[in-house]
Design a protein around this motif. Structure first.
Motif, PDB file in Angstrom:
ATOM      1  N   ALA A 173      71.005  33.029 -17.975  1.00 48.69           N
ATOM      2  CA  ALA A 173      70.463  31.750 -17.504  1.00 48.69           C
ATOM      3  C   ALA A 173      68.989  31.949 -17.158  1.00 48.69           C
ATOM      4  CB  ALA A 173      71.229  31.245 -16.287  1.00 48.69           C
ATOM      5  N   SER A 174      68.183  30.929 -17.427  1.00 46.64           N
ATOM      6  CA  SER A 174      66.739  31.031 -17.203  1.00 46.64           C
ATOM      7  C   SER A 174      66.193  29.712 -16.675  1.00 46.64           C
ATOM      8  CB  SER A 174      66.043  31.405 -18.517  1.00 46.64           C
ATOM      9  OG  SER A 174      64.662  31.108 -18.476  1.00 46.64           O
ATOM     10  N   PHE A 175      65.278  29.805 -15.707  1.00 46.78           N
ATOM     11  CA  PHE A 175      64.587  28.621 -15.171  1.00 46.78           C
ATOM     12  C   PHE A 175      63.091  28.928 -15.133  1.00 46.78           C
ATOM     13  CE2 PHE A 175      62.963  26.202 -11.418  1.00 46.78           C
ATOM     14  CZ  PHE A 175      63.145  24.917 -11.945  1.00 46.78           C
ATOM     15  N   VAL A 176      62.284  28.054 -15.731  1.00 46.65           N
ATOM     16  CA  VAL A 176      60.860  28.293 -15.909  1.00 46.65           C
ATOM     17  C   VAL A 176      60.044  27.244 -15.163  1.00 46.65           C
ATOM     18  CG1 VAL A 176      58.984  28.493 -17.601  1.00 46.65           C
ATOM     19  CG2 VAL A 176      61.268  29.349 -18.167  1.00 46.65           C
ATOM     20  N   GLN A 177      58.973  27.704 -14.515  1.00 48.29           N
ATOM     21  CA  GLN A 177      57.992  26.833 -13.875  1.00 48.29           C
ATOM     22  C   GLN A 177      56.598  27.313 -14.262  1.00 48.29           C
ATOM     23  OE1 GLN A 177      58.930  25.792  -9.565  1.00 48.29           O
ATOM     24  NE2 GLN A 177      60.131  27.665  -9.765  1.00 48.29           N
ATOM     25  N   THR A 178      55.590  26.447 -14.091  1.00 47.34           N
ATOM     26  CA  THR A 178      54.211  26.856 -14.331  1.00 47.34           C
ATOM     27  C   THR A 178      53.340  26.468 -13.138  1.00 47.34           C
ATOM     28  OG1 THR A 178      53.610  24.789 -15.459  1.00 47.34           O
ATOM     29  CG2 THR A 178      54.406  26.616 -16.824  1.00 47.34           C
ATOM     30  N   ARG A 234      50.345  27.855  -1.176  1.00 49.76           N
ATOM     31  CA  ARG A 234      51.192  26.670  -1.095  1.00 49.76           C
ATOM     32  C   ARG A 234      52.076  26.556  -2.336  1.00 49.76           C
ATOM     33  NH1 ARG A 234      46.363  22.444   0.379  1.00 49.76           N
ATOM     34  NH2 ARG A 234      45.117  24.075  -0.628  1.00 49.76           N
ATOM     35  N   THR A 235      51.485  26.856  -3.487  1.00 46.47           N
ATOM     36  CA  THR A 235      52.217  26.739  -4.751  1.00 46.47           C
ATOM     37  C   THR A 235      53.422  27.673  -4.786  1.00 46.47           C
ATOM     38  OG1 THR A 235      50.259  26.050  -5.993  1.00 46.47           O
ATOM     39  CG2 THR A 235      52.018  27.100  -7.241  1.00 46.47           C
ATOM     40  N   ASN A 236      53.237  28.913  -4.357  1.00 42.67           N
ATOM     41  CA  ASN A 236      54.337  29.880  -4.418  1.00 42.67           C
ATOM     42  C   ASN A 236      55.488  29.492  -3.505  1.00 42.67           C
ATOM     43  OD1 ASN A 236      54.815  32.766  -5.636  1.00 42.67           O
ATOM     44  ND2 ASN A 236      55.596  32.843  -3.535  1.00 42.67           N
ATOM     45  N   VAL A 237      55.166  28.929  -2.344  1.00 40.81           N
ATOM     46  CA  VAL A 237      56.219  28.493  -1.416  1.00 40.81           C
ATOM     47  C   VAL A 237      57.093  27.433  -2.081  1.00 40.81           C
ATOM     48  CG1 VAL A 237      56.661  27.238   0.721  1.00 40.81           C
ATOM     49  CG2 VAL A 237      54.962  29.062   0.688  1.00 40.81           C
ATOM     50  N   VAL A 238      56.461  26.431  -2.696  1.00 38.39           N
ATOM     51  CA  VAL A 238      57.216  25.338  -3.318  1.00 38.39           C
ATOM     52  C   VAL A 238      57.996  25.837  -4.529  1.00 38.39           C
ATOM     53  CG1 VAL A 238      56.970  23.155  -4.577  1.00 38.39           C
ATOM     54  CG2 VAL A 238      55.712  23.520  -2.442  1.00 38.39           C
ATOM     55  N   GLN A 239      57.376  26.704  -5.337  1.00 32.65           N
ATOM     56  CA  GLN A 239      58.093  27.225  -6.502  1.00 32.65           C
ATOM     57  C   GLN A 239      59.329  28.021  -6.097  1.00 32.65           C
ATOM     58  OE1 GLN A 239      55.497  29.373  -9.209  1.00 32.65           O
ATOM     59  NE2 GLN A 239      54.995  27.480 -10.274  1.00 32.65           N
ATOM     60  N   LYS A 272      58.859  17.809 -21.010  1.00 32.65           N
ATOM     61  CA  LYS A 272      58.365  16.893 -19.980  1.00 32.65           C
ATOM     62  C   LYS A 272      57.672  17.657 -18.852  1.00 32.65           C
ATOM     63  CE  LYS A 272      62.095  13.590 -20.888  1.00 32.65           C
ATOM     64  NZ  LYS A 272      63.343  12.966 -20.352  1.00 32.65           N
ATOM     65  N   GLN A 273      56.649  17.013 -18.296  1.00 31.65           N
ATOM     66  CA  GLN A 273      55.845  17.625 -17.244  1.00 31.65           C
ATOM     67  C   GLN A 273      55.960  16.834 -15.939  1.00 31.65           C
ATOM     68  OE1 GLN A 273      53.365  20.446 -17.868  1.00 31.65           O
ATOM     69  NE2 GLN A 273      54.953  20.620 -19.432  1.00 31.65           N
ATOM     70  N   VAL A 274      56.292  17.527 -14.874  1.00 31.00           N
ATOM     71  CA  VAL A 274      56.241  16.926 -13.537  1.00 31.00           C
ATOM     72  C   VAL A 274      55.199  17.698 -12.742  1.00 31.00           C
ATOM     73  CG1 VAL A 274      57.456  16.554 -11.363  1.00 31.00           C
ATOM     74  CG2 VAL A 274      58.590  16.038 -13.518  1.00 31.00           C
ATOM     75  N   ILE A 275      54.103  17.009 -12.430  1.00 29.82           N
ATOM     76  CA  ILE A 275      53.004  17.622 -11.684  1.00 29.82           C
ATOM     77  C   ILE A 275      53.304  17.535 -10.193  1.00 29.82           C
ATOM     78  CG2 ILE A 275      50.546  17.448 -11.139  1.00 29.82           C
ATOM     79  CD1 ILE A 275      50.353  15.956 -13.940  1.00 29.82           C
ATOM     80  N   ILE A 276      53.183  18.657  -9.503  1.00 32.64           N
ATOM     81  CA  ILE A 276      53.324  18.685  -8.043  1.00 32.64           C
ATOM     82  C   ILE A 276      51.982  19.107  -7.472  1.00 32.64           C
ATOM     83  CG2 ILE A 276      54.640  19.586  -6.093  1.00 32.64           C
ATOM     84  CD1 ILE A 276      56.834  20.407  -8.077  1.00 32.64           C
ATOM     85  N   ASN A 277      51.221  18.147  -6.974  1.00 34.17           N
ATOM     86  CA  ASN A 277      49.882  18.412  -6.463  1.00 34.17           C
ATOM     87  C   ASN A 277      49.955  18.552  -4.941  1.00 34.17           C
ATOM     88  OD1 ASN A 277      47.169  18.659  -6.036  1.00 34.17           O
ATOM     89  ND2 ASN A 277      46.603  16.650  -6.829  1.00 34.17           N
ATOM     90  N   LEU A 278      49.652  19.743  -4.443  1.00 31.48           N
ATOM     91  CA  LEU A 278      49.860  20.068  -3.030  1.00 31.48           C
ATOM     92  C   LEU A 278      48.566  20.085  -2.216  1.00 31.48           C
ATOM     93  CD1 LEU A 278      52.330  23.035  -3.690  1.00 31.48           C
ATOM     94  CD2 LEU A 278      52.949  20.704  -3.017  1.00 31.48           C
ATOM     95  N   VAL A 279      47.453  19.621  -2.788  1.00 34.25           N
ATOM     96  CA  VAL A 279      46.178  19.681  -2.075  1.00 34.25           C
ATOM     97  C   VAL A 279      46.142  18.660  -0.940  1.00 34.25           C
ATOM     98  CG1 VAL A 279      44.994  20.455  -4.155  1.00 34.25           C
ATOM     99  CG2 VAL A 279      44.980  18.024  -3.566  1.00 34.25           C
ATOM    100  N   SER A 308      53.088  23.104 -10.768  1.00 33.30           N
ATOM    101  CA  SER A 308      52.617  23.012  -9.381  1.00 33.30           C
ATOM    102  C   SER A 308      51.170  23.482  -9.269  1.00 33.30           C
ATOM    103  CB  SER A 308      53.493  23.864  -8.455  1.00 33.30           C
ATOM    104  OG  SER A 308      54.844  23.495  -8.553  1.00 33.30           O
ATOM    105  N   ASN A 309      50.466  22.899  -8.315  1.00 34.63           N
ATOM    106  CA  ASN A 309      49.116  23.392  -8.033  1.00 34.63           C
ATOM    107  C   ASN A 309      48.725  23.072  -6.597  1.00 34.63           C
ATOM    108  OD1 ASN A 309      48.399  20.407  -9.230  1.00 34.63           O
ATOM    109  ND2 ASN A 309      46.841  21.070  -7.757  1.00 34.63           N
TER     110      ASN A 309
END
Length: 518
Positions: A182-187, A326-331, A232-239, A318-319
């Protein structure tokens, strides 16, 4: 010309029965027996160039395998042709993640050695053999850092004209149990339009959006390539949605709306505001908002017979400002939620069981994600990540705040006084800069302007005034106060001069022209 040879390696573990190695020591061997043909200037520059290559090789994080393609996700590898399978590891590698591609350019052109050339990554790899409920499985975390638009924190932001984002990292979480995978990928990646944040001795330089260029073409190229690669892309902007970061958030939102692409969705979450006063439990608000989309995207799943049971149909991009802390926490939170479903599907967890209840494995999971954050941060920002106390323990601690302060101070120093050298080292290693065989002017010698030359004189004057104040303190408090005010005024003037002209005193890159960096 030099040949770089790996002289020592360490086995990290086995990934799907393939050995994964970490290069731990290198030799740099000259093609020529002598360097007497070089001028004095070239000799000096050659030493600096070698120190740059040694600097890159000294950064922890070069991995390779002689039998497995580390540059591709499990899902990409499952959807390949027979011709692809017959290619060498270097030929079929995803070039975004091949950090030694430039070094291998001459080997690649020679048929007799082409097939034996190996791609080498600059990622983070964690491989753990685990047991839950008496069932054994391998849990793997791989972060692949892109070598396109590579660089250090303040000198490489945004995107280039080809749509490559700064600090782009593809992170894959893999579970291997009884033949099932099983694999789950994020960027993650920098906010994908043209902006910069050059160091200028201020603690937090103000981000600047480049208004003289067309952002749309690069923005569209970025997401077109992301959709082709991941769906599909879901942008998570954490600024932050106020202060100096606010214009970046607003511009990002407007550009996504202007793109008008149903494959791209945008979520803004002001991490610092929502989690202020140690309210880190409020991150669950974001996870809950994304839960339905995460269930729709799913994850990649293959049974023990090699049959694909499920594919991941979209990705979370995520960014934050640096795409680190912040990004690593959410990922890590999104990966945790996916892992819950994966372990249940593979029969490791019983119905109703939670990963949090498996104390030993939960500790392994959190530490691996914290180590992932540290490695990515050291490569980009020069220090370990911030906020790793939450990733490791699930809560924010006073000691974690102290360590964040310490790392922030080290980052400030490195970003202002050593990142120019680090950026030049990366550009030289990747071939973004090529050393000329013959040149009249050294590329490493930059003429300093009058402000830089005047700084030592100003500092000496200010220091002298300080000594005079101490030695000539008056008999009355009014005389002493006058001396203190005099010295204080000189010190404030010196500080103002330095900060106002801060960009002239930082360690800036020398090998790549400014327009290439913007």
């Amino acid at each position: 010309m030099y040949l770089i040879v790996i002289t020592r390696k360490k086995k990290v573990g086995d990934l799907l029965n393939h050995s994964i190695w970490k290069a731990t020591d290198f030799d740099i061997i000259s093609y020529k027996k002598t360097i007497l043909h070089l001028t004095d200037t070239q000799l000096q520059d050659n030493k600096v160039f070698l120190s740059m290559i040694n600097h890159i090789l000294s950064v922890d994080g070069f991995y390779f395998s002689t039998s497995y393609d580390l540059t591709h996700t499990l899902q990409r590898l499952s959807n390949t042709s027979p011709e692809f399978q017959e290619m060498s590891l270097l030929e079929r590698a995803d070039q975004r993640f091949v950090w030694n591609g430039h070094l291998l350019r001459e080997f690649s052109a020679q048929p007799e050695v082409k097939g034996s050339s190996l791609s080498e990554l600059f990622p983070v790899i964690a491989i753990h053999s685990c047991s839950v409920n008496g069932k054994y499985f391998d849990w793997i975390l791989i972060s692949r850092r892109s070598c396109f638009r590579a660089g250090v924190r303040y000198y490489v932001r945004g995107i280039d004209s080809e749509g490559h984002a700064a600090n782009f990292v593809e992170t894959e979480q893999i579970v291997y149990c009884n033949g099932g995978k099983a694999s789950f990928v994020q960027t993650r990646g920098s906010i994908p339009f043209f902006w910069s944040q050059r160091p200028n001795l201020k603690y937090k330089p103000k981000p600047q959006i480049n208004n003289a260029v067309n952002h749309t073409d690069g923005f569209q190229r970025h997401f077109d390539s992301q959709i082709i690669s991941y769906g599909k892309q879901v942008i998570i902007n954490l600024v932050n949605q106020k202060g100096s970061e606010k214009p970046l958030e607003q511009t990002f939102s407007q550009m996504v709306n202007g793109l008008g692409n149903g494959m791209v969705r945008y979520f803004a979450f002001d991490f610092h505001k929502e989690c202020s006063r140690m309210r880190w439990d409020r991150l669950q608000i974001l996870v809950d908002q994304l839960a339905e989309l995460q269930d729709q995207f799913g994850y990649f799943l293959v049974d023990s017979d090699g049959k694909v049971l499920m594919s991941q149909d979209g990705i979370f991009r995520s960014n934050c400002m640096d795409c680190l802390d912040r990004t690593n926490v959410v990922q890590s939170l999104l990966a945790h939620r996916s892992l819950q479903a994966q372990l249940q599907r593979l029969g490791v967890l019983h119905i109703g069981q939670r990963i949090e209840e498996q104390v030993q494995f939960e500790k392994i999971y959190k530490n691996a994600w914290a180590d992932n954050a540290n490695a990515c941060a050291k490569q980009y920002a020069g220090t370990g990540a911030l906020k790793t106390d939450f990733t490791r323990t699930g809560k924010r601690t006073q000691w974690g705040l102290i360590m964040d302060g310490w790392n922030s101070l080290i980052r400030y120093y490195k970003n202002n006084f050593s990142d120019g050298f680090r950026q030049d080292s990366i550009d030289l290693f990747l071939g973004n800069y090529s050393v000329e065989e013959v040149y009249t002017t050294s590329p490493l010698q930059i003429q300093k302007d009058w402000k830089f030359l005047a700084l030592p004189i100003i500092m000496v004057v200010a220091f002298s005034m300080c000594i005079i104040c101490l030695l000539m303190a008056g008999d009355t408090w009014t005389e002493t106060l006058a001396y203190v005010l005099f010295w204080g005024t000189a010190s404030i003037g010196t500080a103002t001069f330095i900060l106002y002209n801060g960009k002239d005193f930082v360690d800036a890159p020398k090998l790549v022209q400014k327009e290439k960096m913007d």
